[in-house]
Design an enzyme around this catalytic site. Structure first.
Site, mmCIF file in Angstrom:
data_model
loop_
_atom_site.group_PDB
_atom_site.id
_atom_site.type_symbol
_atom_site.label_atom_id
_atom_site.label_comp_id
_atom_site.label_asym_id
_atom_site.label_seq_id
_atom_site.Cartn_x
_atom_site.Cartn_y
_atom_site.Cartn_z
ATOM 1 N N SER A 182 0.388 -2.931 -8.244
ATOM 2 C CA SER A 182 1.489 -3.854 -8.168
ATOM 3 C C SER A 182 1.189 -5.008 -7.543
ATOM 4 O O SER A 182 1.895 -6.119 -7.593
ATOM 5 C CB SER A 182 2.788 -3.101 -7.361
ATOM 6 O OG SER A 182 2.309 -2.469 -6.016
ATOM 7 N N HIS A 210 4.825 0.286 -13.009
ATOM 8 C CA HIS A 210 4.581 -1.247 -13.741
ATOM 9 C C HIS A 210 3.962 -0.907 -14.983
ATOM 10 O O HIS A 210 3.951 -2.141 -15.904
ATOM 11 C CB HIS A 210 3.698 -2.144 -12.586
ATOM 12 C CG HIS A 210 4.443 -2.551 -11.488
ATOM 13 N ND1 HIS A 210 5.267 -3.486 -11.238
ATOM 14 C CD2 HIS A 210 4.401 -1.939 -10.295
ATOM 15 C CE1 HIS A 210 5.803 -3.515 -10.302
ATOM 16 N NE2 HIS A 210 5.344 -2.462 -9.407
ATOM 17 N N LYS A 241 12.267 -1.055 -13.317
ATOM 18 C CA LYS A 241 11.777 -2.382 -13.609
ATOM 19 C C LYS A 241 11.857 -2.757 -14.967
ATOM 20 O O LYS A 241 13.006 -3.459 -15.276
ATOM 21 C CB LYS A 241 10.185 -2.058 -13.047
ATOM 22 C CG LYS A 241 9.932 -1.723 -11.414
ATOM 23 C CD LYS A 241 8.577 -1.505 -10.856
ATOM 24 C CE LYS A 241 8.483 -0.875 -9.878
ATOM 25 N NZ LYS A 241 9.124 -1.491 -8.621
HETATM 26 C C1 PLP Z 1 3.217 1.030 -7.930
HETATM 27 C C2 PLP Z 1 4.712 1.456 -7.742
HETATM 28 N N1 PLP Z 1 5.129 2.678 -7.719
HETATM 29 C C3 PLP Z 1 6.142 3.072 -7.422
HETATM 30 C C4 PLP Z 1 7.450 2.308 -7.038
HETATM 31 C C5 PLP Z 1 8.514 2.569 -6.820
HETATM 32 O O1 PLP Z 1 9.530 2.655 -7.911
HETATM 33 P P1 PLP Z 1 11.052 2.232 -7.567
HETATM 34 O O2 PLP Z 1 11.424 0.677 -7.418
HETATM 35 O O3 PLP Z 1 11.709 2.737 -8.963
HETATM 36 O O4 PLP Z 1 11.441 3.139 -6.560
HETATM 37 C C6 PLP Z 1 7.243 0.840 -7.030
HETATM 38 C C7 PLP Z 1 8.257 -0.266 -6.820
HETATM 39 O O5 PLP Z 1 8.021 -1.071 -5.966
HETATM 40 C C8 PLP Z 1 5.751 0.503 -7.362
HETATM 41 O O6 PLP Z 1 5.206 -0.983 -7.370
#
Ligand code: PLP
Length: 393
Positions: A182, A210, A241
């Protein structure tokens, strides 16, 4: 008189202020969008994960409204007691078909999906082998599991293999990577990791937060992108997202899902999604399957913007996705760059330690399908002016 037991928090906050790292929350005045009003300023928004612009897609909005009218605003219970509606089951069936797996389970967020799943699958006697840049939700899940955690350098399959080769035969081991990282926008080393997972009999897991709606056919994620169907035991995706709503899910075998229904603590102990959220997600899958133009536009915009930043001479790392970091080094410089861009009408969040390494502070940009060419050019012009002004390019 009672002394304030939380007084130490002021100290911590002051220390952040002194380092210039105390950031107020940016507040949207209206809807999320490629162009938005934030803190009463009209800006080109390069900070959301709204990759496909689905947060305001008319089909998603209508389905949410219909569900609100017919099913109410909430469920009033956790899934395992009275909070499972037909629409939750429909979403899980639909996601399983979409992901080409036997079954899926939906969690309240991607964070809950990762943390809840890792903590449920592994225990004290097990080992978790994890990429050093994996998301916080994986790290927290690993800690909660009480398994031994071994971290391999970012995307280094040979180093991961060396860790696995050192473990006793038959050791229950989870090998885990983000699909798209991310903060850097690069892809996990999934094909190589699948090979060593096969070689050593590991559970293979990917967090495709992502990649959901961004990579693979119709947005099926990195397993589809790399042609690895059947070789990744646990696929996590988010609905928060690119899919525009909220939630996370795990896709895999029927046994995996039945186990998580009974052992994943966020699933067991936290109230289920309002039906309008499940309805929105169902509509998002419909749109992914029938309106390819959003993904096409996302990638066209990504190519244009990335090339623009690179031509200007910024350090954009190794990104392969719509996330493009502009790496500047010092935290204070990243904060300054972000602030100046905002003044120039561009919102690109500064990302500093501890989210990234001390010397890798950056401004992170994310383009979406909804950005117009003019908006992206406007942002590139602002990057150019501010980059020169701050001596970055
Ligand atoms: C790589 C990654 N995994 C999991 C998540 C968590 O997802 P959510 O926003 O649906 O809780 C994020 C969110 O920022 C993320 O960037």
């Amino acid at each position: 008189m009672r002394t304030d037991p939380l007084a130490y928090l002021d100290k911590e906050l002051n220390s952040l202020r002194e380092q210039g790292l105390f950031r107020p929350l940016r507040v949207l005045d209206g809807e999320q969008g490629a162009h938005a009003s934030i803190d009463h300023c009209s800006v080109v928004n390069l900070s959301s994960n709204n990759y496909l612009g689905f947060t305001s897609h008319p089909r998603l909005r209508q389905r949410a409204l219909d569900a609100l009218s017919s099913l109410g605003v909430g469920t009033g219970s956790v899934r395992t007691i009275a909070g499972t509606m037909q629409i939750h089951m429909e979403l899980e069936r639909r996601l399983a078909t979409f992901k080409k797996t036997e079954a899926t389970v939906v969690f309240q967020s991607g964070f809950a999906a990762n943390a809840g799943t890792v903590a449920a699958l592994l225990g004290r006697d097990d080992v978790i082998v994890s990429d050093e840049l994996n998301h916080a939700s994986i790290i927290d899940g690993a800690r909660l599991s009480r398994a031994t955690i071994k971290v391999f350098p970012h995307r280094d399959v040979a180093a991961a293999r060396a860790i696995l080769a050192d473990l006793p035969r038959g050791q229950r081991t989870l090998l885990i990577t983000d699909g798209v990282f991310s903060m850097d926008g690069d892809l996990g080393a999934l094909p190589g990791l699948c090979d060593i997972a096969d070689e050593f009999g590991c559970i293979m897991m990917v967090d495709d937060a992502h990649a959901s709606g961004v990579f693979g056919s119709q947005g099926r994620g990195t397993v589809d992108h790399f042609g690895l169907h059947g070789r990744v035991d646990v696929q996590v995706g988010t609905l928060s997202k690119a899919l525009g709503a909220l939630g996370g899910y795990v896709a895999g075998s029927r046994a995996l899902i039945e186990f998580l229904y009974r052992r994943a603590r966020p699933f067991l102990f936290s109230t289920s999604h309002p039906p309008s959220v499940a309805a929105t997600c169902l509509a998002a899958i419909d749109v992914l399957e029938t309106e390819p133009r959003w993904m096409e536009q996302l990638w066209e915009n990504t190519r244009f913007f990335k090339a623009g930043l690179e031509t200007l001479g910024f350090n954009t790392g190794e990104s392969e996705s719509p996330i493009t970091p502009v790496i500047v080094g010092e935290s204070s410089l990243a904060v300054r760059l972000s602030d100046r861009l905002f003044e120039e009408g561009v919102f690109a969040q500064g990302i500093t330690f501890p989210t990234v390494a001390h010397d890798k502070a950056r401004v992170r940009t994310i383009v979406t399908a909804s950005h117009t060419r003019q908006e992206l050019q406007f942002a590139l012009d602002a990057f150019k002016n501010v980059g020169v002004e701050l001596g970055i390019i």
